[in-house]
Scaffold this active site. Structure first.
Site, PDB file in Angstrom:
ATOM      1  N   LYS A 116     100.286  45.013   8.251  1.00 49.10           N
ATOM      2  CA  LYS A 116      99.527  44.870   9.508  1.00 49.10           C
ATOM      3  C   LYS A 116      98.580  46.053   9.668  1.00 49.10           C
ATOM      4  O   LYS A 116      98.954  47.200   9.370  1.00 49.10           O
ATOM      5  CB  LYS A 116     100.530  44.817  10.663  1.00 49.10           C
ATOM      6  CG  LYS A 116      99.953  44.515  12.031  1.00 49.10           C
ATOM      7  CD  LYS A 116     101.096  44.389  13.057  1.00 49.10           C
ATOM      8  CE  LYS A 116     100.622  44.025  14.441  1.00 49.10           C
ATOM      9  NZ  LYS A 116     101.758  43.867  15.392  1.00 49.10           N
ATOM     10  N   SER A 174     101.640  39.725  18.048  1.00 54.03           N
ATOM     11  CA  SER A 174     100.385  40.217  17.511  1.00 54.03           C
ATOM     12  C   SER A 174     100.331  40.292  15.987  1.00 54.03           C
ATOM     13  O   SER A 174      99.231  40.447  15.445  1.00 54.03           O
ATOM     14  CB  SER A 174     100.084  41.609  18.095  1.00 54.03           C
ATOM     15  OG  SER A 174     101.086  42.536  17.737  1.00 54.03           O
ATOM     16  N   SER A 211     106.298  40.876  18.618  1.00 52.52           N
ATOM     17  CA  SER A 211     105.150  40.642  17.736  1.00 52.52           C
ATOM     18  C   SER A 211     105.455  40.396  16.270  1.00 52.52           C
ATOM     19  O   SER A 211     104.555  40.029  15.526  1.00 52.52           O
ATOM     20  CB  SER A 211     104.175  41.811  17.833  1.00 52.52           C
ATOM     21  OG  SER A 211     103.364  41.614  18.957  1.00 52.52           O
TER      22      SER A 211
HETATM   23  N1  GLN Z   1     102.947  39.980  23.135  1.00 55.49           N
HETATM   24  C1  GLN Z   1     103.487  41.227  23.631  1.00 55.49           C
HETATM   25  C2  GLN Z   1     102.383  42.053  24.235  1.00 55.49           C
HETATM   26  O1  GLN Z   1     101.281  41.570  24.278  1.00 55.49           O
HETATM   27  C3  GLN Z   1     104.178  41.949  22.529  1.00 55.49           C
HETATM   28  C4  GLN Z   1     103.265  42.590  21.620  1.00 55.49           C
HETATM   29  C5  GLN Z   1     103.940  43.319  20.506  1.00 55.49           C
HETATM   30  O2  GLN Z   1     105.130  43.126  20.261  1.00 55.49           O
HETATM   31  N2  GLN Z   1     103.179  44.199  19.889  1.00 55.49           N
HETATM   32  O3  GLN Z   1     102.593  43.145  24.693  1.00 55.49           O
END
Ligand code: GLN
Length: 495
Positions: A93, A168, A192
């Site tokens: 990532k 994400s 994410s």
């Molecule tokens: N979807 C969650 C957020 O927008 C988690 C994101 C993540 O785990 N980086 O904060």
């Protein structure tokens, strides 16, 4: 993708490379070719130059460890051919620092940024012989659940190109699901790794907070962030965790723990495990197909010798509100460094210092990141600190205490990973609250710091559905036993 060189288990690839039955770049070349062929998914933000474009591979001389991959200054990115991941192509990532490719967090703010050091998790993959073949797309700085909040455009779900891959870590999940790489790293602050794994139909592990070093992971919400692994199978995802886990003096929150083989745990079976099913995670509003697939998964676990028990986590409803105060609060502080001076792009023109900061941040960040910075700055402002941040921390403690109670009686918990299958691109962009609710089943593990993972449990309307297994702190072995047994039972069914 069911055949071809990249369909093999990770351990089998590495074994073939170590034994010399295939050349050291056999799998890497196949991955680079596959990645180029599936450019349409927009899963990658940078890709390692292929053998034809890159410098000639370094000649190996007797007595010197043979290496391959890119040979950047001091050979620091060259991979070893005798490790547990020898010659295995892995995607990372793009919020994990790498030396040989940019680290942009899918933000205009860090366009073209090259880190002077590497993340520990990346370093450890290389030490095990893996080759980092590319950096994957994400929601900017990890903020989102769909990979639509990327300065480089959305990633498409390989199961249905009109739908999001989740986020994400959507680029990593899509890359694995499309068979472009056998494994990838992601990061999980509120789901994410697990949510995109579920929406793409692959396995994703978020370890216990402190199992994997965060050094070199661009911080979103430091008390919640963990680096996690994605792969096609439980054993493969566990094998990557084996490579990256362990104490790192560069991250004071990483802990020294006795070493386990997580990959072996995946084969340990579910016999005797007490599996709790928290009723708050199976509300009536959940789609009937997801309910049915969860019930089937529980039946399969029972068939493998696990005991299935009802349990309650009564403070679950506090998790989303607490998370969406704590995560933005920490983000507003972590992102203060991107000011065009210390880090990040600088607005052009002769401006006063104040204008320069304002313009640099206005131009560099996307809307969701700005929304989080504003939310977080407000929540932390003098006078409101206790009303927002303080009460969110108290709610967090209650969510964590629920797990503490449940794990007195249970070895692991089973839940759906996401309340829905992959949604359509654009469907939730205008409705941030709807988007935030995508994480309702995953943020709890981050608030409590416990390990949790997602694995495929079937399909609904042709789209993948994930089941989540959670365990107490440092309970990865039980979590992987349950997941490995469930995966094996579903495979026997032909799912
Ligand atoms: N979807 C969650 C957020 O927008 C988690 C994101 C993540 O785990 N980086 O904060």
């Amino acid at each position: 993708m069911s055949d071809g060189p990249l369909a093999r288990p990770i351990s089998a690839m590495a074994r073939a490379v170590r034994a010399g039955t295939v050349g050291p770049s056999h799998f890497v070349s196949a991955a680079l070719e596959a990645i180029r062929a599936r450019d349409d998914l927009n899963a990658f933000l940078s890709v390692l130059p292929g053998p034809e474009a890159g410098p000639p591979p370094p000649a190996s001389s007797p007595g010197q460890p043979r290496t391959h991959g890119v040979d950047s200054p001091g050979s620091s990115t060259a991979a070893r051919e005798d490790g547990a991941l020898a010659g295995v192509p892995i995607a990372v990532k793009d919020n994990l620092a790498t030396l040989d490719m940019p680290t942009t967090c899918a933000s205009r703010m860090l366009e073209g940024y090259r880190s002077p050091f590497e993340a520990t998790a990346v370093r450890r993959l290389r030490d095990a012989g893996a080759v980092i073949v590319g950096k994957t797309n994400l929601d900017e700085f990890g903020m989102g659940s769909s990979t639509e909040n990327s300065a480089r455009g959305p990633t498409l779900n390989p199961a249905d190109r009109e739908r999001v891959p989740g986020g994400s870590s959507g680029g990593s999940a899509a890359a694995v699901a499309a068979g472009l790489v056998p494994g990838a790293l992601g990061s999980d602050t509120g789901g994410s790794v697990r949510q995109p794994a579920a929406l793409c139909g692959v396995v994703g592990i978020k370890p216990t907070y402190g199992l994997v070093s965060r050094y070199g992971l661009v911080a979103f919400a430091s008390s919640l962030d963990q680096v996690g692994t994605l792969a096609r199978t439980v054993e493969d995802a566990a094998a990557l965790l084996d490579a990256i886990a362990g104490h790192d003096p560069r991250d004071s929150t990483s802990q020294a723990r006795p070493r386990h083989s997580f990959a072996a745990a995946a084969l340990g079976g579910a016999e005797g495990l007490r599996v709790g099913v928290p009723r708050e995670y199976l509300p009536e509003s959940l789609g009937p197909e997801i309910q049915r697939l969860c019930q089937r998964a529980l039946d399969r676990l029972r068939g493998r010798g696990a005991e299935i028990l009802d349990v309650s986590l009564p403070n679950t409803h506090l998790a989303i509100p607490a998370y969406y105060v704590i995560a933005p609060a920490e983000a507003s502080s972590n992102l203060a460094r991107f000011d065009g001076v210390r880090f990040g792009r600088r607005a052009e023109g002769s401006l006063s210092p104040r204008e320069m900061y304002e313009r640099s941040r206005s131009e560099g960040f996307g809307v969701e990141v700005k929304r989080r910075i504003m939310l977080g700055t407000y929540a932390l402002s003098a006078g409101y600190y206790d009303a927002y941040y303080g009460s969110a921390q108290r709610a967090r403690a209650r969510v964590a205490a629920d797990f503490g109670d449940a794990f007195q009686e249970m070895d692991v918990l089973f839940t759906p990973t996401s309340p829905t299958v992959a949604f359509r691109i654009g469907e939730r962009v205008q409705d941030p609250v709807q988007m935030y609710l995508s994480d309702v089943f995953t943020v709890t593990a981050n608030l409590a710091g416990i390990p949790a993972m997602s694995l495929p449990i079937g399909r609904s309307g042709g789209l993948p559905v994930g089941g989540q297994i959670m365990a107490p702190h440092w309970g990865e072995v039980s979590m992987l036993r349950a997941a490995g047994a469930l995966e094996a039972a579903l495979a026997e069914d032909g799912t």
